[in-house]
Design a protein around this motif. Structure first.
Motif: not given
Length: 648
Positions: A242-252
């Motif tokens: 979940x953290x990795x997915x959030x990090x992927x979308x964090x910049x967007x």
């Protein structure tokens, strides 16, 4: 071991079907050692109990040996009376050794050799008893040998029991050593099991957490068991995913949030700029030109047109535009109502989006020729009255979001308020001009007009005297005309002085001091200003009226008082009070001031009434005159000044 593995949907199928929790594993590892320890303790207690019973048996056998020597002594001495008791006691010892006593405890070891020795002791006892104790012996010969032989059997029994106890003692020591070794081995095994089932999974989780803290969100923990740590590993892997997915979308998300904040900042900046423009604009043209620039930047419009509607909403005048070609501004400078999509009085009271190419028709020919594809029309309303509209032009197809609609409607509301303020300011300016004209008419009527009327009467009288050839009377009338002309000239000068006077919004003292200095210059009469206390500042309109009243009082002093000194006393607390007093000739209080027409008392009272103040005149012959102006006790800055009516 911490591993970085990809998510596999088949992991659930690969999990072991039988699950053991952490408590069951630890209990299973500790159970054998617990059972062995329990068995060892049981054996140790049992062997200790056996040793205690054997030691008691040795003691009892030793007593039997002593009893044998006693009975031999009794036989040798011939004390037969004590023999039955000694014999019975020996019999009880034999029974006690044979049967044992669990309460003491006392029992012989279960050993065949010891049983054989015990049986020999019993057999020898029977022989000894029958020879020496049952019947009276005929002699003492052989007693010592029989006693020695009998006690020797008892000694052999005691030695057999002690040898057996020695073996059991050695076994007990060996068992205790084995128990100690079992404790050490059990502790080592439990430590290893604890490390394997607890410490190692905790260490894996700790390493994984440290790697996540360092930014490695791809780390995963391998599920190597089905206990609680296996559940923790699954939960950790889900959290890491979940953290990795959030990090992927964090910049967007950050970019989207930044764009949203930038959009809100631009809207707030547009609102602030329009509000500032509304507050500072002095003309409708300035307000219109500034508004179209701000709204174009706020919504990124390619063109903007601001149209003003007449009272009947039949015509729309182009006040200002930006980004529109010249032929379009010239062609749509004045639109009739409903002639185009722009300038529609029946439009709904909210922003409309009009697609130009889809609509077609001649009404949008200028928009089509200019390359615009979308028109957004925002009405400008003040309450229920339509004041105009703002037209936004875009080269692309657009659709307004709710926030943009709210922004446009808010800007239109601010613009409507600014236009209404300009209209009200214009009306207020017109009212001020009318008020000044009324004041000028009142001044001319009460001073110069009356003087001119009086001089006209004197001219008629002088004409009559000239007809009668009365040169003396004509010269007297001529002197009066000259005096009246000089007085009218002075009145005109005073009137010009009134209109040139300006008040300070913060302090009336400087304006009063300037008035006194002008009075000294014109009249040659010395003047003194005294100000007491401190009060709230007066509004400029109130200051102007106060200055005019003071100037009128000083004018009367110059014209009529023949004074050498004038004092102006100003008191600010508890209410404003202005007093103009002189040391002139004065007049009788009962008869009223001389020549009231020129004194101007009525004008001073009219001005005082406009600001809610009172005028009082005190005078005595040869003692001077005092004119007192008292403002109301309430805050004079809150007074509403009604327009002064021109005197008829």
């Amino acid at each position: 071991m911490v591993k970085s593995v990809a998510a596999d949907p088949k992991l659930e199928d690969m999990k072991p079907s039988r699950t053991w929790n952490l408590g069951a594993k630890l209990a299973l590892a500790a159970a054998p050692f617990g059972l062995l320890a329990l068995l060892s303790i049981t054996l140790t207690l049992w062997m200790s109990w056996q040793l205690d019973g054997g030691a008691a048996a040795v003691n009892e056998a030793g007593r039997m040996r002593m009893q044998a020597y006693r009975m031999s002594l009794l036989v040798a001495t011939g004390e037969s009376a004590a023999l039955p008791a000694a014999r019975a006691e020996f019999e009880r010892s034999l029974l006690l050794l044979r049967d044992g006593d669990p309460e003491r405890p006392l029992f012989m070891p279960l050993d065949n050799a010891i049983r054989t020795l015990f049986d020999q002791v019993r057999s020898e006892w029977k022989t000894y008893d029958s020879r020496w104790l049952d019947a009276s012996p005929s002699g003492k010969a052989g007693l010592l040998d029989d006693t020695a032989r009998f006690t020797g059997g008892i000694d052999a029994l005691v030695a057999g029991i002690e040898a057996h106890m020695s073996r059991w003692t050695a076994l007990l020591n060996l068992l205790q050593l084995a128990t100690m070794a079992l404790a050490v081995v059990g502790a080592a095994v439990l430590l290893y099991v604890g490390y394997l089932f607890v410490l190692e999974p905790v260490g894996q989780l700790k390493q994984a957490l440290e790697r996540i803290q360092q930014g490695d969100f791809g780390v995963r923990v391998e599920r190597s068991s089905s206990d609680e740590f296996g559940t923790l590993a699954d939960g950790f892997n889900d959290m890491a995913e979940h953290i990795q997915a959030m990090y992927r979308n964090l910049e967007a998300k950050v970019s989207a949030k930044t764009a949203e904040l930038e959009e809100k900042r631009e809207r707030l900046e547009a609102l602030y700029e329009v509000t500032s423009l509304v507050a500072t604009a002095r003309t409708l043209e300035e307000l219109a030109r500034g508004f179209v620039g701000y709204v174009a930047r706020a919504v990124h419009a390619d063109g903007v047109a601001l149209r003003w509607s007449d009272e009947s909403n039949r015509r729309y005048l182009l006040l200002a535009s930006q980004g529109l070609p010249t032929y379009m501004t010239d062609g749509e400078r004045c639109l009739k109502a409903d002639e185009c999509h722009c300038g529609s009085p029946d439009a709904p009271p909210f922003a409309r989006v009009i697609p130009i190419r889809l609509t077609g028709g001649e009404s949008l020919q200028y928009c089509s020729e200019a390359g615009f594809e979308t028109l957004v029309s925002v009405p400008i309303r003040m309450k229920d009255r339509l004041m105009g509209e703002v037209d936004l032009f875009f080269h692309a197809s657009v659709d307004l979001s709710g926030s943009v609609r709210s922004l446009l409607e808010a800007l239109a509301t601010h613009l409507a308020g600014g236009m209404e303020n300009l209209r009200l300011n214009a009306l207020q300016h017109e009212a001020a001009v009318s008020q000044e004209r009324n004041f000028l008419a009142s001044e001319l009527h009460d001073s110069i007009a009356q003087s001119l009327a009086f001089m006209k009467m004197q001219v008629e009288m002088m004409r009559e005297e000239l007809t009668r050839h009365d040169e003396t009377a004509a010269r007297a009338l001529l002197d009066e005309l000259d005096a009246g002309l000089r007085e009218s000239t002075g009145d005109v000068r005073e009137l010009l002085l009134h209109f040139r006077t300006r008040a300070n919004a913060e302090d009336i003292g400087s304006a009063l001091l300037a008035t006194l200095r002008k009075f000294e210059h014109q009249s040659g009469v010395r003047a003194t200003l005294t100000v007491k206390d401190h009060g709230l500042p007066l509004l400029p309109d109130v200051q102007i009226q106060v200055l005019h009243i003071v100037q009128e009082a000083l004018s009367n002093v110059r014209k009529h008082a023949r004074a050498a000194h004038v004092w102006l006393d100003v008191q600010q607390q508890p209410q404003w009070r202005f007093e103009v007093r002189d040391d002139g000739i004065g007049f009788a209080a009962g008869g009223g001031p001389p020549d009231e027409t020129h004194v101007g008392l009525r004008i001073m009272r009219e001005r005082a009434a406009r600001i809610g103040a009172q005028i009082e005149v005190f005078s005595s012959p040869e003692r001077g005159t005092s004119v007192v102006l008292t403002l109301p006790a309430t805050d004079p800055t809150l007074l509403d000044l009604p327009p002064m009516q021109a005197a008829s």
